[in-house]
Enzyme design. Structure first.
Site, short mmCIF file in Angstrom:
data_model
loop_
_atom_site.label_atom_id
_atom_site.label_comp_id
_atom_site.label_asym_id
_atom_site.label_seq_id
_atom_site.Cartn_x
_atom_site.Cartn_y
_atom_site.Cartn_z
N ASP A 108 0.81 -1.21 0.00
CA ASP A 108 0.00 0.00 0.00
C ASP A 108 0.84 1.27 0.00
O ASP A 108 0.61 2.19 -0.77
CB ASP A 108 -0.94 0.01 1.21
CG ASP A 108 -1.98 -1.09 1.16
OD1 ASP A 108 -2.06 -1.76 0.11
OD2 ASP A 108 -2.69 -1.29 2.14
N ARG A 189 -1.95 2.32 16.21
CA ARG A 189 -2.16 3.44 15.29
C ARG A 189 -2.01 4.81 15.95
O ARG A 189 -1.37 5.70 15.39
CB ARG A 189 -3.52 3.32 14.60
CG ARG A 189 -3.64 2.10 13.69
CD ARG A 189 -2.53 2.08 12.65
NE ARG A 189 -2.61 0.96 11.75
CZ ARG A 189 -1.68 0.02 11.61
NH1 ARG A 189 -0.58 0.09 12.33
NH2 ARG A 189 -1.82 -0.96 10.75
N ASP A 218 -8.42 1.68 10.28
CA ASP A 218 -7.19 2.41 10.52
C ASP A 218 -7.23 3.83 9.99
O ASP A 218 -6.59 4.72 10.55
CB ASP A 218 -6.00 1.66 9.90
CG ASP A 218 -5.59 0.45 10.73
OD1 ASP A 218 -6.03 0.36 11.89
OD2 ASP A 218 -4.83 -0.39 10.23
N SER A 270 -3.06 -9.65 4.34
CA SER A 270 -2.81 -8.34 4.90
C SER A 270 -2.44 -8.55 6.36
O SER A 270 -3.24 -9.02 7.16
CB SER A 270 -4.06 -7.47 4.79
OG SER A 270 -3.84 -6.22 5.42
#
Length: 494
Positions: A108, A189, A218, A270
């Site tokens: 990504d 995060r 996220d 992922s």
């Protein structure tokens, strides 16, 4: 013959191309070309009309050079492989000066660097947070980031801060989302986003960017942290803007731009790894009916293959927070690393669940949290000695909301901070030690002790004592059961 396309105009150019010396012609304005006249004809412009950053590739050799303002060109011997504008004045979608990108080197984020330069005409500072994802995840990142067009890579070790200031408060609160999830990604995060805000200030960036998809949680976690800590920063979320519609498209985009990525179309998981956990999503896991493949797991041994002999571990706890393993005091990050190794060896902490994402859809994920599972079991067990019934019930009810706030990215919300103050206060006496037995995927409590224990053997014993008179129970039961007795009398007309 190489084919070139260009955009923009200006008055000076500094461009060089890797070709054999015998094919080079030196031109005015510091231009080096093979077959000068032919190339200018292909460009369809005078050299005085070209400016900007130029990337030229001949037979696989690439060079990026700086002209004042305008173009980026990639030429191959047979066809144009990449043409896009990298203007210093404005990109295709607007103008930003410098963007700090949350960068992992994975699929990504790898394709975002050139996309940002093309669309926002900006410098890109890649930022990587070391939250315990492993040394291998950090190797080669700087070279990869700069090869993608980033001007800088910043790496910060956040492991101690992550465990001390984010994981341990959730542990103390007993925060578990939807009965199973120990919030591994949810806690990571905000610590990463907080560091990005700091880096943006350090490098003078006016924007931050992330590689989160528009379907996940996220994106919310990153952006709420940005809003809370610096509302003036612009936020760019490429997955919500570009034409790439899925991971396979991104892989093709990366291949086209010669960006190396650690996945292939045949096996796309992922993953998110940090010191607390490792999560797995995608591929066969997208069907909840499919059993995960054993070779997917990376932090834990299969319970069937775990040692035949159980292992005992003792966790020392002070004011609701772990401080030692088997009598050895350790820093927060070191303590968690130690338990990950011990727990992983015995197949501890595997969770397979379907959860409700914040954006409304359900998703299936598999999580490995060996050390975290051990710690949650230990802290909760010690509370059985140190908290009274009413306090424990209130704490458990608030833990649900606490977990929801963390999962939803509201770490810096005043409500969570206020609840954290409550959790810190009521666990002041949660001090002691818990001994656990680890065996083939299971964690069993075998002993618990505390100098602040509310358990009194002289009171709890079946033997008669001076403090508790069993005869007192009769009056208590009559008063406690009075509402039920009155209702029954009403129904029977008494």
């Amino acid at each position: 013959m190489a084919q070139l396309k260009a955009v923009s105009s200006s008055s000076s150019l500094n461009l060089s191309v890797h070709v054999p010396k015998r094919d080079l012609f030196l031109c005015s304005n510091n231009v080096s070309f093979a077959k000068k006249s032919a190339l200018f004809q292909e460009l369809g412009a005078r050299k005085s009309e070209l400016q900007g950053d130029a990337v030229v590739s001949i037979r696989g050799n690439a060079l990026r050079v700086h002209c004042n303002k305008g173009i980026q060109v990639v030429a191959s011997s047979d066809k144009v492989t990449e043409v896009y504008e990298a203007t210093k004045t404005k990109g295709l979608r607007g103008k930003l000066n410098k963007v700090v990108l949350a960068y992992s080197g994975g699929l990504d984020t790898s394709v975002i660097v050139p996309w940002l330069r093309e669309n926002y005409g900006c410098e890109v500072v890649c930022f990587t947070a070391d939250v315990g994802q492993g040394v291998g995840e950090l190797e080669g990142l700087e070279q990869k980031a700069k090869a993608s067009g980033a001007c800088q890579l910043v790496v910060k070790d956040l492991q101690e801060e992550f465990v001390r200031d984010f994981i341990f408060p959730c542990l103390r609160a007993g925060a578990i989302y939807e009965r199973k999830y120990l919030l591994g990604t949810s806690m990571a995060r905000p610590v990463i986003a907080k560091a990005m805000v700091d880096v943006a200030k350090e490098v003078g960036a006016d924007a931050v960017a992330h590689g989160c998809t528009g379907k996940g949680n996220d994106q919310v976690r990153f952006e709420l942290t940005f809003f809370a800590l610096n509302p003036e920063l612009n936020v760019v979320a490429p997955w919500r803007e570009w034409d790439i519609t899925g991971r396979e498209d991104a892989i093709e985009y990366a291949k086209k731009h010669n960006v190396p990525v650690p996945v292939t179309k045949k096996s796309i998981y992922s993953r998110d790894r940090n010191l607390w956990h490792l999560s797995h999503e995608g591929d066969i896991l997208e069907d909840p009916a499919n059993e995960p493949k054993e070779d997917m797991y990376m932090m834990s041994t299969s319970p069937e293959a775990a040692p035949e002999k159980p292992e005992y571990v003792e966790i020392g706890i002070v004011a609701g927070l772990p401080v030692s393993v088997n009598g050895e005091k350790l820093s927060p990050a070191s303590l968690l690393s130690c338990l990950n190794e011990i727990g992983g060896k015995h197949g501890i902490g595997r969770i397979d669940m379907v959860e409700n994402r914040l954006v409304g859809m359900k998703s299936r994920g598999v999580y490995e949290t060996p050390g975290g599972t051990i710690l949650f079991t230990a802290v909760r067990e010690l509370e059985s000695l140190t908290l009274d019934r009413e306090t424990m019930q209130v704490k458990d009810s608030l833990a649900l909301k606490y977990a929801e706030l963390v999962y939803a990215g509201r770490w810096f919300d005043p409500l969570r901070e206020s609840m954290d103050a409550f959790m810190e206060k009521i666990t002041e006496t949660t001090t002691g030690s818990v001994r656990l037995k680890l065996y083939k995927g299971s964690v069993s409590v075998v002993s618990r002790t505390s100098p602040k224990s509310l358990y009194r053997e002289d009171i709890s014993s079946f033997e008669s004592g001076q403090i508790y008179d069993q005869a007192d129970a009769a009056g208590f039961i009559r008063l406690y059961g009075l509402p039920m007795r009155v209702r029954a009398m009403l129904e029977k007309g008494i």
